[in-house]
Design a protein around this motif. Structure first.
Motif, PDB file in Angstrom:
ATOM      1  N   ALA A  75      33.677  44.015  33.582  1.00 10.90           N
ATOM      2  CA  ALA A  75      33.322  44.000  35.008  1.00 10.90           C
ATOM      3  C   ALA A  75      32.196  43.000  35.275  1.00 10.90           C
ATOM      4  O   ALA A  75      32.209  42.301  36.299  1.00 10.90           O
ATOM      5  CB  ALA A  75      32.904  45.399  35.454  1.00 10.90           C
ATOM      6  N   LEU A  76      31.231  42.927  34.366  1.00 17.46           N
ATOM      7  CA  LEU A  76      30.156  41.931  34.531  1.00 17.46           C
ATOM      8  C   LEU A  76      30.715  40.513  34.486  1.00 17.46           C
ATOM      9  O   LEU A  76      30.261  39.637  35.235  1.00 17.46           O
ATOM     10  CB  LEU A  76      29.097  42.110  33.437  1.00 17.46           C
ATOM     11  N   ALA A  77      31.690  40.274  33.625  1.00 14.53           N
ATOM     12  CA  ALA A  77      32.298  38.943  33.541  1.00 14.53           C
ATOM     13  C   ALA A  77      32.966  38.575  34.867  1.00 14.53           C
ATOM     14  O   ALA A  77      32.852  37.435  35.333  1.00 14.53           O
ATOM     15  CB  ALA A  77      33.313  38.903  32.399  1.00 14.53           C
ATOM     16  N   VAL A  78      33.639  39.541  35.495  1.00 15.55           N
ATOM     17  CA  VAL A  78      34.267  39.276  36.795  1.00 15.55           C
ATOM     18  C   VAL A  78      33.194  38.989  37.841  1.00 15.55           C
ATOM     19  O   VAL A  78      33.344  38.086  38.669  1.00 15.55           O
ATOM     20  CB  VAL A  78      35.165  40.451  37.236  1.00 15.55           C
ATOM     21  N   GLY A  79      32.096  39.740  37.803  1.00 18.26           N
ATOM     22  CA  GLY A  79      31.000  39.496  38.746  1.00 18.26           C
ATOM     23  C   GLY A  79      30.421  38.099  38.603  1.00 18.26           C
ATOM     24  O   GLY A  79      30.157  37.414  39.602  1.00 18.26           O
ATOM     25  N   LEU A  80      30.246  37.657  37.362  1.00 14.51           N
ATOM     26  CA  LEU A  80      29.729  36.302  37.139  1.00 14.51           C
ATOM     27  C   LEU A  80      30.735  35.248  37.588  1.00 14.51           C
ATOM     28  O   LEU A  80      30.360  34.236  38.187  1.00 14.51           O
ATOM     29  CB  LEU A  80      29.375  36.118  35.668  1.00 14.51           C
ATOM     30  N   LEU A  81      32.022  35.476  37.310  1.00  8.42           N
ATOM     31  CA  LEU A  81      33.051  34.539  37.747  1.00  8.42           C
ATOM     32  C   LEU A  81      33.121  34.490  39.267  1.00  8.42           C
ATOM     33  O   LEU A  81      33.274  33.425  39.863  1.00  8.42           O
ATOM     34  CB  LEU A  81      34.408  34.935  37.157  1.00  8.42           C
ATOM     35  N   LEU A  82      32.982  35.630  39.908  1.00 10.76           N
ATOM     36  CA  LEU A  82      33.031  35.702  41.368  1.00 10.76           C
ATOM     37  C   LEU A  82      31.821  35.000  41.994  1.00 10.76           C
ATOM     38  O   LEU A  82      31.915  34.490  43.113  1.00 10.76           O
ATOM     39  CB  LEU A  82      33.098  37.165  41.821  1.00 10.76           C
ATOM     40  N   SER A  83      30.717  34.950  41.272  1.00 13.76           N
ATOM     41  CA  SER A  83      29.565  34.213  41.808  1.00 13.76           C
ATOM     42  C   SER A  83      29.835  32.704  41.789  1.00 13.76           C
ATOM     43  O   SER A  83      29.287  31.965  42.604  1.00 13.76           O
ATOM     44  CB  SER A  83      28.299  34.540  41.017  1.00 13.76           C
ATOM     45  N   LEU A  84      30.692  32.255  40.870  1.00 11.31           N
ATOM     46  CA  LEU A  84      31.064  30.835  40.827  1.00 11.31           C
ATOM     47  C   LEU A  84      32.198  30.512  41.802  1.00 11.31           C
ATOM     48  O   LEU A  84      32.252  29.423  42.360  1.00 11.31           O
ATOM     49  CB  LEU A  84      31.492  30.446  39.405  1.00 11.31           C
ATOM     50  N   PHE A  85      33.127  31.458  41.966  1.00  9.86           N
ATOM     51  CA  PHE A  85      34.285  31.285  42.849  1.00  9.86           C
ATOM     52  C   PHE A  85      34.343  32.451  43.827  1.00  9.86           C
ATOM     53  O   PHE A  85      35.128  33.391  43.660  1.00  9.86           O
ATOM     54  CB  PHE A  85      35.584  31.219  42.035  1.00  9.86           C
ATOM     55  N   PRO A  86      33.541  32.421  44.901  1.00  2.00           N
ATOM     56  CA  PRO A  86      33.442  33.572  45.813  1.00  2.00           C
ATOM     57  C   PRO A  86      34.729  33.879  46.585  1.00  2.00           C
ATOM     58  O   PRO A  86      34.894  34.987  47.090  1.00  2.00           O
ATOM     59  CB  PRO A  86      32.319  33.181  46.770  1.00  2.00           C
ATOM     60  N   ASP A  87      35.669  32.953  46.675  1.00  4.28           N
ATOM     61  CA  ASP A  87      36.902  33.188  47.436  1.00  4.28           C
ATOM     62  C   ASP A  87      38.055  33.640  46.548  1.00  4.28           C
ATOM     63  O   ASP A  87      39.216  33.618  46.969  1.00  4.28           O
ATOM     64  CB  ASP A  87      37.314  31.914  48.189  1.00  4.28           C
ATOM     65  N   LEU A  88      37.763  34.078  45.335  1.00  5.89           N
ATOM     66  CA  LEU A  88      38.804  34.522  44.404  1.00  5.89           C
ATOM     67  C   LEU A  88      39.470  35.791  44.938  1.00  5.89           C
ATOM     68  O   LEU A  88      38.793  36.771  45.248  1.00  5.89           O
ATOM     69  CB  LEU A  88      38.164  34.795  43.029  1.00  5.89           C
ATOM     70  N   PRO A  89      40.799  35.790  45.087  1.00 12.61           N
ATOM     71  CA  PRO A  89      41.496  36.972  45.624  1.00 12.61           C
ATOM     72  C   PRO A  89      41.331  38.191  44.699  1.00 12.61           C
ATOM     73  O   PRO A  89      41.128  38.059  43.499  1.00 12.61           O
ATOM     74  CB  PRO A  89      42.963  36.543  45.680  1.00 12.61           C
ATOM     75  N   VAL A  90      41.450  39.382  45.284  1.00 17.95           N
ATOM     76  CA  VAL A  90      41.268  40.629  44.544  1.00 17.95           C
ATOM     77  C   VAL A  90      42.291  40.747  43.416  1.00 17.95           C
ATOM     78  O   VAL A  90      41.981  41.258  42.341  1.00 17.95           O
ATOM     79  CB  VAL A  90      41.336  41.841  45.492  1.00 17.95           C
ATOM     80  N   ALA A  91      43.506  40.256  43.631  1.00 19.07           N
ATOM     81  CA  ALA A  91      44.525  40.316  42.577  1.00 19.07           C
ATOM     82  C   ALA A  91      44.072  39.526  41.354  1.00 19.07           C
ATOM     83  O   ALA A  91      44.221  39.982  40.209  1.00 19.07           O
ATOM     84  CB  ALA A  91      45.852  39.787  43.099  1.00 19.07           C
ATOM     85  N   TRP A  92      43.492  38.358  41.577  1.00 20.43           N
ATOM     86  CA  TRP A  92      42.982  37.548  40.464  1.00 20.43           C
ATOM     87  C   TRP A  92      41.761  38.204  39.834  1.00 20.43           C
ATOM     88  O   TRP A  92      41.572  38.138  38.615  1.00 20.43           O
ATOM     89  CB  TRP A  92      42.645  36.135  40.939  1.00 20.43           C
ATOM     90  N   GLN A  93      40.951  38.833  40.656  1.00 24.94           N
ATOM     91  CA  GLN A  93      39.793  39.549  40.120  1.00 24.94           C
ATOM     92  C   GLN A  93      40.251  40.655  39.169  1.00 24.94           C
ATOM     93  O   GLN A  93      39.692  40.835  38.090  1.00 24.94           O
ATOM     94  CB  GLN A  93      38.958  40.148  41.247  1.00 24.94           C
ATOM     95  N   SER A  94      41.276  41.371  39.566  1.00 23.33           N
ATOM     96  CA  SER A  94      41.811  42.450  38.740  1.00 23.33           C
ATOM     97  C   SER A  94      42.384  41.909  37.438  1.00 23.33           C
ATOM     98  O   SER A  94      42.185  42.496  36.362  1.00 23.33           O
ATOM     99  CB  SER A  94      42.898  43.215  39.489  1.00 23.33           C
ATOM    100  N   LEU A  95      43.082  40.792  37.519  1.00 31.01           N
ATOM    101  CA  LEU A  95      43.640  40.175  36.319  1.00 31.01           C
ATOM    102  C   LEU A  95      42.532  39.712  35.378  1.00 31.01           C
ATOM    103  O   LEU A  95      42.590  39.961  34.174  1.00 31.01           O
ATOM    104  CB  LEU A  95      44.552  39.004  36.701  1.00 31.01           C
ATOM    105  N   VAL A  96      41.532  39.059  35.938  1.00 26.56           N
ATOM    106  CA  VAL A  96      40.403  38.600  35.119  1.00 26.56           C
ATOM    107  C   VAL A  96      39.681  39.796  34.509  1.00 26.56           C
ATOM    108  O   VAL A  96      39.280  39.765  33.337  1.00 26.56           O
ATOM    109  CB  VAL A  96      39.433  37.734  35.960  1.00 26.56           C
ATOM    110  N   PHE A  97      39.542  40.874  35.267  1.00 29.51           N
ATOM    111  CA  PHE A  97      38.902  42.080  34.739  1.00 29.51           C
ATOM    112  C   PHE A  97      39.684  42.627  33.544  1.00 29.51           C
ATOM    113  O   PHE A  97      39.106  42.954  32.510  1.00 29.51           O
ATOM    114  CB  PHE A  97      38.783  43.142  35.829  1.00 29.51           C
TER     115      PHE A  97
END
Length: 151
Positions: A38-60
């Motif tokens: 979950a922390l990795a997704v948070g850090l990735l989301l700070s770099l790419f704030p427009d990342l869709p939730v589906a991609w966030q879930s996959l990255v998680f």
């Protein structure tokens, strides 16, 4: 509703810290690695704030499985419990050591003094209280002793 919870960076970071922190309350090794995912997704989301939730879930999912794999690799690499000496195996460390018989051994059973405590012990020979004995084996979790050789 769920999208709103995890559609911002801090949601993932807070969830990661909370989940990893739960490892302290509910030890079991797995929550730490899920929290790191979950922390990795948070850090990735700070770099790419427009990342869709589906991609966030996959990255998680991928980050969680990768961190879990890393955890298993680190645990395997740390060695087996046998590599840690006599940690949590105090009675095995007694083999070869000499102690005083606290009580006379009757019917093969008695007590020996070990530092500031005493242990129930077994023996195949009669031993009087105060005699020096040597632990020769551990039988059923109890030290088996014999009279110590003089010298």
């Amino acid at each position: 509703m769920i999208e709103q919870l995890f559609d911002f960076t801090w949601g993932w970071i807070i969830a990661g810290v909370v989940i990893a922190g739960l490892e302290i309350l509910i030890p079991g090794v797995f929550l730490l690695w899920i929290g790191l995912g979950a922390l990795a997704v948070g850090l990735l989301l700070s770099l790419f704030p427009d990342l869709p939730v589906a991609w966030q879930s996959l990255v998680f999912a991928v980050a969680m499985l990768a961190s879990l794999g890393l955890g298993f690799w680190l645990q395997r690499r740390s060695g087996s419990p046998a590599d840690h000496g006599f940690l949590n195996r105090e009675t095995e460390a007694m083999v070869g050591q000499r102690y005083l018989a606290l009580t006379a051994f009757v019917a093969g059973r008695g007590r020996i003094t070990v530092q500031d405590s005493s242990f129930a012990a077994l023996s195949d020979e009669p031993i009087a209280a105060g005699e020096l004995v040597e632990v020769v084996a551990i039988v059923e979790g109890k030290p088996k002793v014999a009279k110590a050789a003089q010298g």
